[in-house]
Design a protein around this motif. Sequence first.
Motif, PDB file in Angstrom:
ATOM      1  N   LEU A 125       0.826  -1.207   0.000  1.00  0.00           N
ATOM      2  CA  LEU A 125       0.000   0.000   0.000  1.00  0.00           C
ATOM      3  C   LEU A 125       0.859   1.255   0.000  1.00  0.00           C
ATOM      4  O   LEU A 125       0.608   2.201  -0.757  1.00  0.00           O
ATOM      5  CB  LEU A 125      -0.913   0.006   1.232  1.00  0.00           C
ATOM      6  CG  LEU A 125      -2.163  -0.856   1.198  1.00  0.00           C
ATOM      7  CD1 LEU A 125      -2.757  -0.985   2.595  1.00  0.00           C
ATOM      8  CD2 LEU A 125      -3.198  -0.256   0.245  1.00  0.00           C
ATOM      9  N   LEU A 126       1.878   1.266   0.839  1.00  0.00           N
ATOM     10  CA  LEU A 126       2.765   2.430   0.937  1.00  0.00           C
ATOM     11  C   LEU A 126       3.486   2.672  -0.383  1.00  0.00           C
ATOM     12  O   LEU A 126       3.553   3.813  -0.875  1.00  0.00           O
ATOM     13  CB  LEU A 126       3.769   2.226   2.069  1.00  0.00           C
ATOM     14  CG  LEU A 126       4.802   3.352   2.263  1.00  0.00           C
ATOM     15  CD1 LEU A 126       4.100   4.665   2.581  1.00  0.00           C
ATOM     16  CD2 LEU A 126       5.779   2.979   3.373  1.00  0.00           C
ATOM     17  N   LEU A 127       4.021   1.610  -0.984  1.00  0.00           N
ATOM     18  CA  LEU A 127       4.743   1.756  -2.248  1.00  0.00           C
ATOM     19  C   LEU A 127       3.810   2.197  -3.364  1.00  0.00           C
ATOM     20  O   LEU A 127       4.158   3.065  -4.177  1.00  0.00           O
ATOM     21  CB  LEU A 127       5.428   0.440  -2.606  1.00  0.00           C
ATOM     22  CG  LEU A 127       6.253   0.438  -3.899  1.00  0.00           C
ATOM     23  CD1 LEU A 127       7.321   1.533  -3.868  1.00  0.00           C
ATOM     24  CD2 LEU A 127       6.904  -0.938  -4.114  1.00  0.00           C
ATOM     25  N   PHE A 128       2.615   1.630  -3.415  1.00  0.00           N
ATOM     26  CA  PHE A 128       1.638   2.017  -4.437  1.00  0.00           C
ATOM     27  C   PHE A 128       1.328   3.509  -4.329  1.00  0.00           C
ATOM     28  O   PHE A 128       1.365   4.242  -5.326  1.00  0.00           O
ATOM     29  CB  PHE A 128       0.362   1.192  -4.277  1.00  0.00           C
ATOM     30  CG  PHE A 128      -0.626   1.359  -5.398  1.00  0.00           C
ATOM     31  CD1 PHE A 128      -0.732   0.399  -6.390  1.00  0.00           C
ATOM     32  CD2 PHE A 128      -1.460   2.472  -5.468  1.00  0.00           C
ATOM     33  CE1 PHE A 128      -1.634   0.541  -7.436  1.00  0.00           C
ATOM     34  CE2 PHE A 128      -2.363   2.632  -6.507  1.00  0.00           C
ATOM     35  CZ  PHE A 128      -2.449   1.656  -7.491  1.00  0.00           C
ATOM     36  N   ASP A 129       1.015   3.961  -3.128  1.00  0.00           N
ATOM     37  CA  ASP A 129       0.668   5.371  -2.932  1.00  0.00           C
ATOM     38  C   ASP A 129       1.843   6.293  -3.254  1.00  0.00           C
ATOM     39  O   ASP A 129       1.667   7.387  -3.814  1.00  0.00           O
ATOM     40  CB  ASP A 129       0.208   5.605  -1.496  1.00  0.00           C
ATOM     41  CG  ASP A 129      -1.146   4.973  -1.203  1.00  0.00           C
ATOM     42  OD1 ASP A 129      -1.886   4.691  -2.164  1.00  0.00           O
ATOM     43  OD2 ASP A 129      -1.464   4.761  -0.019  1.00  0.00           O
ATOM     44  N   THR A 130       3.047   5.853  -2.928  1.00  0.00           N
ATOM     45  CA  THR A 130       4.245   6.657  -3.199  1.00  0.00           C
ATOM     46  C   THR A 130       4.465   6.821  -4.700  1.00  0.00           C
ATOM     47  O   THR A 130       4.743   7.924  -5.183  1.00  0.00           O
ATOM     48  CB  THR A 130       5.479   6.016  -2.546  1.00  0.00           C
ATOM     49  OG1 THR A 130       5.279   5.927  -1.133  1.00  0.00           O
ATOM     50  CG2 THR A 130       6.725   6.843  -2.837  1.00  0.00           C
ATOM     51  N   LEU A 131       4.340   5.731  -5.450  1.00  0.00           N
ATOM     52  CA  LEU A 131       4.523   5.792  -6.904  1.00  0.00           C
ATOM     53  C   LEU A 131       3.475   6.693  -7.551  1.00  0.00           C
ATOM     54  O   LEU A 131       3.789   7.455  -8.481  1.00  0.00           O
ATOM     55  CB  LEU A 131       4.475   4.388  -7.501  1.00  0.00           C
ATOM     56  CG  LEU A 131       5.644   3.469  -7.142  1.00  0.00           C
ATOM     57  CD1 LEU A 131       5.407   2.069  -7.698  1.00  0.00           C
ATOM     58  CD2 LEU A 131       6.963   4.029  -7.667  1.00  0.00           C
TER      59      LEU A 131
END
Length: 310
Positions: free
Chosen positions: A216-222
């Motif tokens: 979730l964190l990586l998705f939102d960051t990208l």
Amino acid sequence: MLNRDGEKLVDPQSGEFYPVVHGIPRFCDADNYSESFGFQWNLFNKTQLDVYSGTDHSEQRFYSETGWDPSDLSHYSVLEVGSGAGRFSEVFLRTTTGVLHSIDYSSAVDANHTNNAVYRDRLQLAQASIYEIPYLDNSFDRVFCLGVLQHTPSFEDSVTALIAKTKVGGEIVVDFYPINGWYTKFHSKYFLRPFSKRLPKPFLLRLIRLNISWMLLLFDTLCFLRVGFLTRFIPITDLRGFPKGLNSYQRREWAVMDTFDGLSPEFDNPQRVKDVARMFNRGGCEVTFAGLATYPAGCSTVVRAIKRSS
């Protein structure tokens, strides 16, 4: 017609018996290729229901995809194929006064039965295969099949089965995963599916839950960095199509549920829109719409068709 005999249904012509479990006739074996969906929808039985999420996402999607008027539906014979936990059953029953005939191949019918208990007098449920729908041919004015066809063994045979149950002049609406280009299957889901679909379902779900936070964190960051195209390499569902207004817990549960939905099914067969339209044409239908149906929360690839001949 089938006659009820205690806790069984009896076909008076063949003499074959079908069990009735929890008030639902069962026209198929409990063990079949839809096992993952029975597991999924009895676990996430309320996640997608508008009345639980506090959104109108399912209602938006249903009426945007079908183009139907709820006041008209109250007077039609309507069949839903592939109900899952009953998210669209609930929309139909809440927004119309009509009777809904609904089937699912998995034990998700039990979740639907519970979720829509208040409408039980207008919901006719059965557990059955799309290839052996327990109704006479040419029975329904409206047939809808949403979120299902890509997960069946033969996409075109499934379309043919829907057409068979529709009256001449009746309308069929389906949605499906689209092939948008060569890159469609260049996606983490399709890289992992040959292995993930063979894992025990509880184990796969546990793996997803253990890894969902960093994904979730990586998705939102990208997405924040405006390189959202890279999210296809993260083994997580596309969060951008989720309903607006979900709290953090609901968003996490949708992410777990949809990621499991992508990695666990036996079949995942996306299609080109033009090919699906041709399937309906070959089945004696006139295609009235083939493309993207948009609504505030997102869009879906849809084909609508009118049956012109038996």
